[in-house]
Write an enzyme that holds these catalytic residues in place. Structure first.
Site, PDB file in Angstrom:
ATOM      1  N   GLY A 108       0.831  -1.200   0.000  1.00 23.22           N
ATOM      2  CA  GLY A 108       0.000   0.000   0.000  1.00 23.22           C
ATOM      3  C   GLY A 108       0.867   1.253   0.000  1.00 23.22           C
ATOM      4  O   GLY A 108       0.614   2.204  -0.744  1.00 23.22           O
ATOM      5  N   LYS A 109       1.905   1.246   0.818  1.00 24.72           N
ATOM      6  CA  LYS A 109       2.838   2.378   0.867  1.00 24.72           C
ATOM      7  C   LYS A 109       3.557   2.527  -0.473  1.00 24.72           C
ATOM      8  O   LYS A 109       3.769   3.645  -0.953  1.00 24.72           O
ATOM      9  CB  LYS A 109       3.845   2.164   1.998  1.00 24.72           C
ATOM     10  CG  LYS A 109       4.758   3.328   2.231  1.00 24.72           C
ATOM     11  CD  LYS A 109       5.652   3.081   3.429  1.00 24.72           C
ATOM     12  CE  LYS A 109       6.556   4.270   3.675  1.00 24.72           C
ATOM     13  NZ  LYS A 109       7.423   4.059   4.839  1.00 24.72           N
ATOM     14  N   TYR A 142      -3.430   6.254   6.281  1.00 26.36           N
ATOM     15  CA  TYR A 142      -3.304   7.545   5.602  1.00 26.36           C
ATOM     16  C   TYR A 142      -2.858   8.643   6.556  1.00 26.36           C
ATOM     17  O   TYR A 142      -2.064   9.509   6.182  1.00 26.36           O
ATOM     18  CB  TYR A 142      -4.602   7.913   4.876  1.00 26.36           C
ATOM     19  CG  TYR A 142      -4.868   6.999   3.708  1.00 26.36           C
ATOM     20  CD1 TYR A 142      -3.942   6.867   2.679  1.00 26.36           C
ATOM     21  CD2 TYR A 142      -6.023   6.233   3.633  1.00 26.36           C
ATOM     22  CE1 TYR A 142      -4.155   6.013   1.602  1.00 26.36           C
ATOM     23  CE2 TYR A 142      -6.255   5.379   2.567  1.00 26.36           C
ATOM     24  CZ  TYR A 142      -5.318   5.271   1.558  1.00 26.36           C
ATOM     25  OH  TYR A 142      -5.527   4.422   0.508  1.00 26.36           O
TER      26      TYR A 142
END
Length: 173
Positions: A108-109, A142
């Site tokens: 995801g990062k 986030y």
């Protein structure tokens, strides 16, 4: 461990559809009725809709591969493809989805950084996204990545109105 990224094309439509159904279902099925899930999946990820999105020059899809296996994908929007009118200086991350068995590996990062790089290359000042108010894992991720809540909007899962928080990050150009 090898992580690679590949831009999606129209030739990838079937794979994009499959991974969209799989990751969206894994993420949200426990929080919504089967009827609302099916209605949303059919509307958002049908062949015609994905074909239209892939053909839009202001939208870009990318697959992320983990050791040569498709593990997830990213969709970003600019200009008039954004789901909210945030202006020409903004880039929207509309989707970051990672298959369950590939989560917690930094993918995801990796995809988020890909979106930030795209925004900087295109001289965008802001990057933003909508995230469901009850998706605690995503909200935490986030926030950790420097996003702050700047608004909210309605999102319909079938006939169920839900709230997405709009989270934004100002980029240093």
């Amino acid at each position: 461990m090898t992580i690679t990224i590949k831009k999606c094309t129209l030739a990838d439509l079937r794979l994009l559809q499959d991974i969209s159904y799989e990751t969206y279902n894994e993420t949200f099925k426990d929080h919504n009725t089967p009827e609302n899930m099916n209605a949303y999946l059919k509307k958002a990820f049908n062949e015609k809709q994905l074909e239209k999105e892939l053909a839009n020059r202001s939208s870009h899809f990318f697959f992320v591969y983990f050791n040569n296996d498709v593990a997830g994908y990213l969709k970003v929007n600019m200009n008039d493809a954004q789901s909210e009118d945030m202006g020409a200086e903004s880039l929207e991350i509309q989707r970051i989805y990672i298959k369950t068995n590939y989560q917690k590996l930094g993918l995801g990062k990796y995809l988020l950084n890909q979106a930030i790089e795209m925004a900087i290359e295109r001289k965008k000042k802001n990057i933003w996204l909508g995230v469901w108010e009850k998706n605690d894992n995503a909200l935490s991720f986030y926030k950790k990545m420097g996003f702050v809540q700047t608004g909210a909007h309605s999102f319909y899962m079938g006939d169920d109105e839900q709230i997405d928080f709009i989270m934004s990050k100002t980029l240093a150009l």
